[in-house]
Scaffold this active site. Structure first.
Site, PDB file in Angstrom:
ATOM      1  CG  ASN A  10      -1.651   1.260   1.461  1.00 44.51           C
ATOM      2  OD1 ASN A  10      -1.778   2.074   0.544  1.00 44.51           O
ATOM      3  ND2 ASN A  10      -2.156   1.448   2.666  1.00 44.51           N
ATOM      4  CD1 TRP A  11       3.317   1.153  -3.033  1.00 50.95           C
ATOM      5  CD2 TRP A  11       3.172   2.404  -4.882  1.00 50.95           C
ATOM      6  NE1 TRP A  11       3.939   0.467  -4.045  1.00 50.95           N
ATOM      7  CE2 TRP A  11       3.856   1.218  -5.201  1.00 50.95           C
ATOM      8  CE3 TRP A  11       2.961   3.344  -5.900  1.00 50.95           C
ATOM      9  CZ2 TRP A  11       4.339   0.946  -6.482  1.00 50.95           C
ATOM     10  CZ3 TRP A  11       3.430   3.076  -7.176  1.00 50.95           C
ATOM     11  CH2 TRP A  11       4.115   1.885  -7.459  1.00 50.95           C
ATOM     12  CE  LYS A  12       0.327   3.309   4.855  1.00 54.06           C
ATOM     13  NZ  LYS A  12       0.291   3.421   6.298  1.00 54.06           N
ATOM     14  CG  HIS A  97      -5.528   1.654   5.137  1.00 44.52           C
ATOM     15  ND1 HIS A  97      -5.098   2.635   6.003  1.00 44.52           N
ATOM     16  CD2 HIS A  97      -4.494   0.804   4.985  1.00 44.52           C
ATOM     17  CE1 HIS A  97      -3.844   2.379   6.336  1.00 44.52           C
ATOM     18  NE2 HIS A  97      -3.452   1.277   5.737  1.00 44.52           N
ATOM     19  N   GLY A 175       2.562   1.882  10.745  1.00 42.64           N
ATOM     20  CA  GLY A 175       3.464   3.020  10.587  1.00 42.64           C
ATOM     21  C   GLY A 175       4.159   3.435  11.870  1.00 42.64           C
ATOM     22  CB  SER A 215       5.553  -2.057  11.808  1.00 46.85           C
ATOM     23  OG  SER A 215       5.035  -0.754  12.061  1.00 46.85           O
ATOM     24  N   GLY A 236       2.987  -1.210   4.267  1.00 46.62           N
ATOM     25  CA  GLY A 236       3.022   0.226   3.975  1.00 46.62           C
ATOM     26  C   GLY A 236       4.430   0.685   3.682  1.00 46.62           C
ATOM     27  N   GLY A 237       5.080   1.228   4.691  1.00 44.61           N
ATOM     28  CA  GLY A 237       6.402   1.832   4.531  1.00 44.61           C
ATOM     29  C   GLY A 237       7.413   0.966   3.797  1.00 44.61           C
TER      30      GLY A 237
HETATM   31  C1  PEP Z   1      -0.574  -0.178   6.040  1.00 45.37           C
HETATM   32  O1  PEP Z   1      -0.698   1.008   5.780  1.00 45.37           O
HETATM   33  O2  PEP Z   1      -1.428  -0.970   5.610  1.00 45.37           O
HETATM   34  C2  PEP Z   1       0.583  -0.610   6.827  1.00 45.37           C
HETATM   35  C3  PEP Z   1       0.580  -1.809   7.323  1.00 45.37           C
HETATM   36  O3  PEP Z   1       1.597   0.297   7.017  1.00 45.37           O
HETATM   37  P1  PEP Z   1       3.065  -0.020   7.671  1.00 45.37           P
HETATM   38  O4  PEP Z   1       3.541  -1.291   7.029  1.00 45.37           O
HETATM   39  O5  PEP Z   1       3.898   1.161   7.272  1.00 45.37           O
HETATM   40  O6  PEP Z   1       2.860  -0.165   9.125  1.00 45.37           O
END
Ligand code: PEP
Length: 253
Positions: A10-12, A97, A175, A215, A236-237
């Site tokens: 998920n690039w957001k 989300h 995140g 994360s 995400g990240g």
């Molecule tokens: C997400 O946004 O779905 C996510 C899991 O973010 P991160 O991996 O950065 O915690």
């Protein structure tokens, strides 16, 4: 039971078209050269979907939208419909989300309507949910998650679940660098599968992919994904760099 395994990025609100194309070119080079035991998905922002789909037309990598509107068409300025997504070759959409729920006030009822609209367009839904830190601390996390799934999805027919993927994302782990332990993830995923089983039976529950998000990084992916009821991750990240995302996908080598 061999379930589908999925790693979705998920690039957001990150990556313009140039950065996005560079990222997927790097990923495709590695992923298409090898047989990973997981489906790989990227989720760019709306404006970059068509470009990324076109770049990946000969690739195994799938592309998901991060959101969509629940209506068919009309006076909804700034919104994007399901048929607009399918018209450019999109086959999947993330719904619910935690950032959509928390920042944009998306309710369970709205997410149920979005899910219906996605399924009406034959889009696969990656349906997200998860508890807040306070809810876990007070011991309500199982009830919160149960309620999110019931309100978002339990109006559906069993057959609709062929196009549903669940993503358990504890909000306190998104995140933040803090991850649910593999045991906490497994415990919740087993609970989720039991809830689905009680409503729809084992035939639906046993084949339903349940992803973990929060994360995930190369250093913890393998252990989390090794748990029986964890069928991959929503990332995400660590989905924003080829090396990091590949480090996670390689858990499914
Ligand atoms: C997400 O946004 O779905 C996510 C899991 O973010 P991160 O991996 O950065 O915690």
């Amino acid at each position: 039971m061999m379930r589908r395994k999925i790693v979705a990025g998920n690039w957001k609100m990150n990556n313009d078209i140039n950065q996005g194309l560079e990222l997927v070119k790097g990923l495709a080079k590695e992923i298409d050269a090898k047989n990973y035991n997981a489906e790989v998905v990227v989720s760019p922002s709306f404006v970059n979907l068509a470009g990324v789909v076109s770049e990946l037309k000969d690739s195994k990598i799938g592309v998901a939208a991060q959101n969509m509107n629940e209506n068919v068409s009309g006076a909804f300025t700034g919104e994007v419909s399901g048929s607009m997504l399918t018209a450019i070759g999109i086959e999947k959409v993330i719904i619910g989300h935690s950032e959509r729920r928390a920042i944009y006030g998306e309710t369970d009822a709205l997410l149920a309507a979005k899910t219906d609209a996605a399924l009406a367009n034959n889009l696969e839904v990656i349906f997200c949910f998860g508890e807040l830190l306070e809810e876990r601390k007070s011991g309500n996390h199982f009830d919160v998650v149960t309620s999110q799934i019931e309100k978002g999805l339990f109006h559906l027919e069993a057959s609709a679940f062929d196009k549903i993927v669940l993503a358990y994302e504890p909000v306190w782990a998104i995140g933040t660098g803090e991850t649910a332990s593999p045991e906490q993830a497994q415990e919740m995923h087993a609970h989720i599968r039991k809830v689905v089983d009680a409503k729809y039976g084992a035939a639906v529950a046993d084949k339903l992919p349940i992803l973990y998000g929060g994360s995930v990084k190369p250093s913890n992916a393998k252990e989390i994904f090794s748990k029986e009821d964890v069928d991959g991750g929503l990332i995400g990240g660590a989905a924003l760099k080829v090396e990091d995302f590949m480090g996670i996908i390689s858990a499914f080598e």
